[in-house]
Design a protein around this motif. Structure first.
Motif, PDB file in Angstrom:
ATOM      1  N   ALA A 206       0.830  -1.210   0.000  1.00  0.00           N
ATOM      2  CA  ALA A 206       0.000   0.000   0.000  1.00  0.00           C
ATOM      3  C   ALA A 206       0.866   1.261   0.000  1.00  0.00           C
ATOM      4  O   ALA A 206       0.543   2.252  -0.670  1.00  0.00           O
ATOM      5  CB  ALA A 206      -0.947  -0.006   1.208  1.00  0.00           C
ATOM      6  N   ILE A 207       1.963   1.243   0.729  1.00  0.00           N
ATOM      7  CA  ILE A 207       2.898   2.386   0.751  1.00  0.00           C
ATOM      8  C   ILE A 207       3.390   2.683  -0.662  1.00  0.00           C
ATOM      9  O   ILE A 207       3.429   3.832  -1.094  1.00  0.00           O
ATOM     10  CB  ILE A 207       4.101   2.103   1.680  1.00  0.00           C
ATOM     11  N   ARG A 208       3.761   1.638  -1.392  1.00  0.00           N
ATOM     12  CA  ARG A 208       4.297   1.844  -2.746  1.00  0.00           C
ATOM     13  C   ARG A 208       3.268   2.491  -3.667  1.00  0.00           C
ATOM     14  O   ARG A 208       3.638   3.186  -4.607  1.00  0.00           O
ATOM     15  CB  ARG A 208       4.800   0.519  -3.323  1.00  0.00           C
ATOM     16  N   ARG A 209       1.983   2.275  -3.395  1.00  0.00           N
ATOM     17  CA  ARG A 209       0.921   2.871  -4.221  1.00  0.00           C
ATOM     18  C   ARG A 209       0.465   4.242  -3.724  1.00  0.00           C
ATOM     19  O   ARG A 209      -0.253   4.944  -4.422  1.00  0.00           O
ATOM     20  CB  ARG A 209      -0.309   1.945  -4.241  1.00  0.00           C
ATOM     21  N   HIS A 210       0.870   4.620  -2.536  1.00  0.00           N
ATOM     22  CA  HIS A 210       0.387   5.860  -1.926  1.00  0.00           C
ATOM     23  C   HIS A 210       0.949   7.082  -2.655  1.00  0.00           C
ATOM     24  O   HIS A 210       2.154   7.145  -2.930  1.00  0.00           O
ATOM     25  CB  HIS A 210       0.772   5.899  -0.444  1.00  0.00           C
ATOM     26  N   GLU A 211       0.080   8.037  -2.937  1.00  0.00           N
ATOM     27  CA  GLU A 211       0.480   9.193  -3.737  1.00  0.00           C
ATOM     28  C   GLU A 211       1.504  10.097  -3.050  1.00  0.00           C
ATOM     29  O   GLU A 211       2.319  10.733  -3.726  1.00  0.00           O
ATOM     30  CB  GLU A 211      -0.753  10.013  -4.162  1.00  0.00           C
ATOM     31  N   VAL A 212       1.497  10.185  -1.733  1.00  0.00           N
ATOM     32  CA  VAL A 212       2.455  11.028  -1.023  1.00  0.00           C
ATOM     33  C   VAL A 212       3.633  10.209  -0.499  1.00  0.00           C
ATOM     34  O   VAL A 212       4.789  10.561  -0.713  1.00  0.00           O
ATOM     35  CB  VAL A 212       1.762  11.784   0.143  1.00  0.00           C
TER      36      VAL A 212
ATOM     37  N   ALA B 210      10.280   5.518  -2.230  1.00  0.00           N
ATOM     38  CA  ALA B 210      10.991   5.106  -3.451  1.00  0.00           C
ATOM     39  C   ALA B 210      12.370   5.757  -3.544  1.00  0.00           C
ATOM     40  O   ALA B 210      13.293   5.169  -4.113  1.00  0.00           O
ATOM     41  CB  ALA B 210      10.157   5.443  -4.684  1.00  0.00           C
ATOM     42  N   ARG B 211      12.517   6.962  -2.982  1.00  0.00           N
ATOM     43  CA  ARG B 211      13.818   7.628  -3.007  1.00  0.00           C
ATOM     44  C   ARG B 211      14.833   6.961  -2.075  1.00  0.00           C
ATOM     45  O   ARG B 211      16.037   7.154  -2.235  1.00  0.00           O
ATOM     46  CB  ARG B 211      13.665   9.105  -2.647  1.00  0.00           C
TER      47      ARG B 211
END
Length: 133
Positions: A23-29, A35-36
């Motif tokens: 879910a984190i990977r899909r979260h817009e914020v 990812a960085r």
């Protein structure tokens, strides 16, 4: 052997971590922030599972300093913790019995609020008092 803080199996813990970080990977914020910094998701998830296994199940093996990592990241903002905790609570509520979800949520909020305060404190102007709320 020290008993777990609350009723939770290792399998439940690992499932929560897998579902939550998907879910984190899909979260817009939060997705772009993570990812960085996360280049190896399986290794990151294993490390975080180790943290929670230590904190909840009293299993040794976690080696890290989450406060230091979050403060050093540079792009973690205090407002990110509320988003993280809300998403974590949704995952807990979906996957675990209510009492277990509440217990883990309370622990996560205590830890998350401490890290949020640390991030706020490092970003405050040096001539101002720390934020203690």
């Amino acid at each position: 052997m020290i008993p777990p803080r609350f009723d939770l199996t290792e399998e439940q813990l690992e499932q929560v971590i897998r579902v939550f970080y998907a879910a984190i990977r899909r979260h817009e914020v939060l997705g772009p922030v993570f990812a960085r910094h996360v280049t190896n998701w399986p290794a990151h998830e294993a490390k975080i599972a180790g943290f929670w296994k230590n904190a909840i199940l009293h299993q040794p093996g976690y080696d890290g300093n989450p406060m230091q990592v979050h403060m050093a990241a540079g792009d973690v903002r205090p407002e990110h913790f509320a988003l993280w905790l809300a998403l974590f609570d949704e995952t807990l509520d979906r996957l675990l019995p209510a009492a277990t979800a509440r217990a883990w949520s309370a622990l996560a909020h205590r830890i998350g609020n401490g890290m949020r305060m640390g991030v706020e404190d490092i970003r405050r102007k040096q001539d101002r008092p720390p934020v203690l709320r």
